[in-house]
Design an enzyme around this catalytic site. Structure first.
Site, PDB file in Angstrom:
ATOM      1  N   ILE A 117      12.683  -0.134   1.481  1.00 32.19           N
ATOM      2  CA  ILE A 117      13.029   1.201   0.990  1.00 32.19           C
ATOM      3  C   ILE A 117      14.520   1.403   1.180  1.00 32.19           C
ATOM      4  O   ILE A 117      15.088   1.041   2.209  1.00 32.19           O
ATOM      5  CB  ILE A 117      12.220   2.301   1.720  1.00 32.19           C
ATOM      6  CG1 ILE A 117      12.532   3.672   1.122  1.00 32.19           C
ATOM      7  CG2 ILE A 117      12.440   2.286   3.226  1.00 32.19           C
ATOM      8  CD1 ILE A 117      11.603   4.778   1.602  1.00 32.19           C
ATOM      9  N   ILE A 148      14.833  -1.819   5.600  1.00 31.27           N
ATOM     10  CA  ILE A 148      15.696  -0.779   5.075  1.00 31.27           C
ATOM     11  C   ILE A 148      16.754  -1.430   4.188  1.00 31.27           C
ATOM     12  O   ILE A 148      17.456  -2.349   4.609  1.00 31.27           O
ATOM     13  CB  ILE A 148      16.375   0.013   6.205  1.00 31.27           C
ATOM     14  CG1 ILE A 148      15.319   0.527   7.207  1.00 31.27           C
ATOM     15  CG2 ILE A 148      17.185   1.159   5.620  1.00 31.27           C
ATOM     16  CD1 ILE A 148      14.231   1.381   6.602  1.00 31.27           C
ATOM     17  N   LYS A 149      16.853  -0.935   2.958  1.00 31.12           N
ATOM     18  CA  LYS A 149      17.812  -1.508   2.012  1.00 31.12           C
ATOM     19  C   LYS A 149      19.156  -0.805   2.140  1.00 31.12           C
ATOM     20  O   LYS A 149      19.239   0.425   2.065  1.00 31.12           O
ATOM     21  CB  LYS A 149      17.296  -1.382   0.579  1.00 31.12           C
ATOM     22  CG  LYS A 149      16.093  -2.256   0.292  1.00 31.12           C
ATOM     23  CD  LYS A 149      15.631  -2.136  -1.154  1.00 31.12           C
ATOM     24  CE  LYS A 149      16.508  -2.903  -2.096  1.00 31.12           C
ATOM     25  NZ  LYS A 149      15.960  -2.891  -3.479  1.00 31.12           N
ATOM     26  N   ILE A 150      20.193  -1.603   2.328  1.00 28.82           N
ATOM     27  CA  ILE A 150      21.563  -1.098   2.439  1.00 28.82           C
ATOM     28  C   ILE A 150      22.410  -1.816   1.395  1.00 28.82           C
ATOM     29  O   ILE A 150      22.393  -3.048   1.333  1.00 28.82           O
ATOM     30  CB  ILE A 150      22.132  -1.348   3.845  1.00 28.82           C
ATOM     31  CG1 ILE A 150      21.322  -0.573   4.891  1.00 28.82           C
ATOM     32  CG2 ILE A 150      23.604  -0.952   3.917  1.00 28.82           C
ATOM     33  CD1 ILE A 150      21.747  -0.837   6.331  1.00 28.82           C
TER      34      ILE A 150
END
EC number: 2.2.1.2
Length: 381
Positions: A117, A148-150
């Protein structure tokens, strides 16, 4: 919950991909897909062992309203802001998908069974806000198999280090250039070192680096077509593969180096290369091009469902198609440069456009949810 042993995948290309060390992830998610059992079915029959999402995917899913009516009504009754409503809906979907994939996660020691996400794309150029958002998302989803998408912007790089250093698994997204990819790997290693210094068990931290593929060909091929020469036409469809193959070479060098070797002694995991944007956009190319030509061990290929179905139906997996092609990859990119198509200019443009597209999709999603909340008699602002 689906386990790997239950995933009696269709014999064929998808199984051969798995045999070659390629993890097949689905680049799509919706509440309907989860609640209908479709996601579980894809795990059982098509070797899907992970899921990626992005703002565009959520905009399509939630914007349709299907499956979200009851939650929207509850959120409207509570009078939440539109931002809170969107976060409640997206994290609920990711949490549910993570539960479906939990068996895969357990069976693979956390390597797969992952659901990603993304942080709010409006924060792509704000390091501190990205770190705070990543912590909040990890807390909201509250599942060990969330990633976690960064985004791999300049501001994203120190955020990657901080979030990995806090023991949170990260999917680094929107990588287009080889230079930026090397910076991403460095940020990951720095994060592992930070986590180690804090006494965090490195074995529990996983990461993938999402190197975008088809968008590179779309932009470079457009420029080659404008040149109109036979040489230019002969280079169409080669730049993206060359770029991704040289990225894998960089991955091999970094994770065989002394810096990672020291971390591996503390049970650290390598940051796996992930092939994103693998749906073929040019109808002149084989629709499985970015699957068949990017087979290498220790990688992930996240596919939209159309590409997944095409690979299952007529994919041809003939073994490793990456590691023997580094010299040709360099030659292909050099040939593109000689024709006046600037690699640096293209990848910088694609990063800007990638961030802008996700931000636009997020704004569209906020507008759709605002409209839904307003229609239930509550001000979504």
């Amino acid at each position: 919950m689906i386990t790997v042993t239950e995933a009696t995948a269709t014999a064929g290309a998808l199984q051969r991909l798995a045999d070659q060390g390629v993890s097949v992830w689905l680049d799509d998610l919706s509440r309907r897909r989860i609640e209908s059992g479709n996601l579980a079915e894809l795990i059982r029959t098509k070797n899907v062992v992970g899921v990626t999402t992005n703002p565009s995917i959520f905009q399509t899913a939630i914007g349709s309203g299907e499956g979200y009516e009851e939650q929207l009504a509850d959120l409207a009754t509570r009078g939440v802001t539109v931002d809170e409503a969107v976060r409640m809906m997206t994290t609920a979907d990711v949490r549910a998908a993570a539960d479906v994939l939990r068996g895969v996660y357990d069976a693979t020691g956390g390597r797969d069974g992952r659901v990603s996400i993304e942080v709010d794309p409006r924060l792509a150029h704000d390091t501190r806000a990205t770190v705070a958002e990543a912590r909040q998302l990890a807390w909201l989803v509250d599942r060990p198999n969330v990633m976690i998408k960064i985004p791999a912007t300049k501001a994203g790089l120190p955020a990657i280090t901080e979030v990995i250093g806090a023991g949170i698994s990260v999917n680094v997204t929107l990588i287009f250039s080889l230079e930026r990819y090397r910076e991403v790997m460095d940020a990951y290693l720095a994060g592992l070192e930070k986590a180690q210094a804090a006494g965090i068990d490195l074995a529990g931290i996983h990461s993938v680096a999402s190197f975008f593929v088809s968008r590179v060909d779309s932009e470079i091929d457009k420029r080659l077509s404008l040149l109109g020469t036979d040489e230019a036409r002969g280079l169409r469809g080669k730049a993206a593969l060359a770029n991704a193959r040289l990225a894998y070479e960089a991955y091999e060098n970094v994770f065989a180096g002394d810096r990672f070797t020291a971390l591996a002694g503390a049970r650290a995991n390598p940051q796996r290369p992930l092939r994103a944007s693998t749906g073929v956009k040019d109808p002149a190319f084989r629709d499985t091009l970015y699957v068949e030509e990017l087979v290498a061990p220790g990688t992930v290929n996240t596919m939209p469902e159309a590409t997944l179905d095409a690979a299952a139906d007529h994919g041809e997996v003939r073994g490793d198609t990456v590691t023997g092609g580094y010299a040709q990859a360099r030659a292909d990119l050099a040939a593109v440069e000689r024709l006046g198509v600037s690699y640096d200019e293209v990848v910088e443009q694609l990063e800007r456009e990638g961030v802008a597209k996700f931000e636009a999709a997020w704004q569209d999603l906020l507008a759709a949810v605002t409209k839904s909340l307003d229609s239930k008699g509550v001000d979504g602002e």
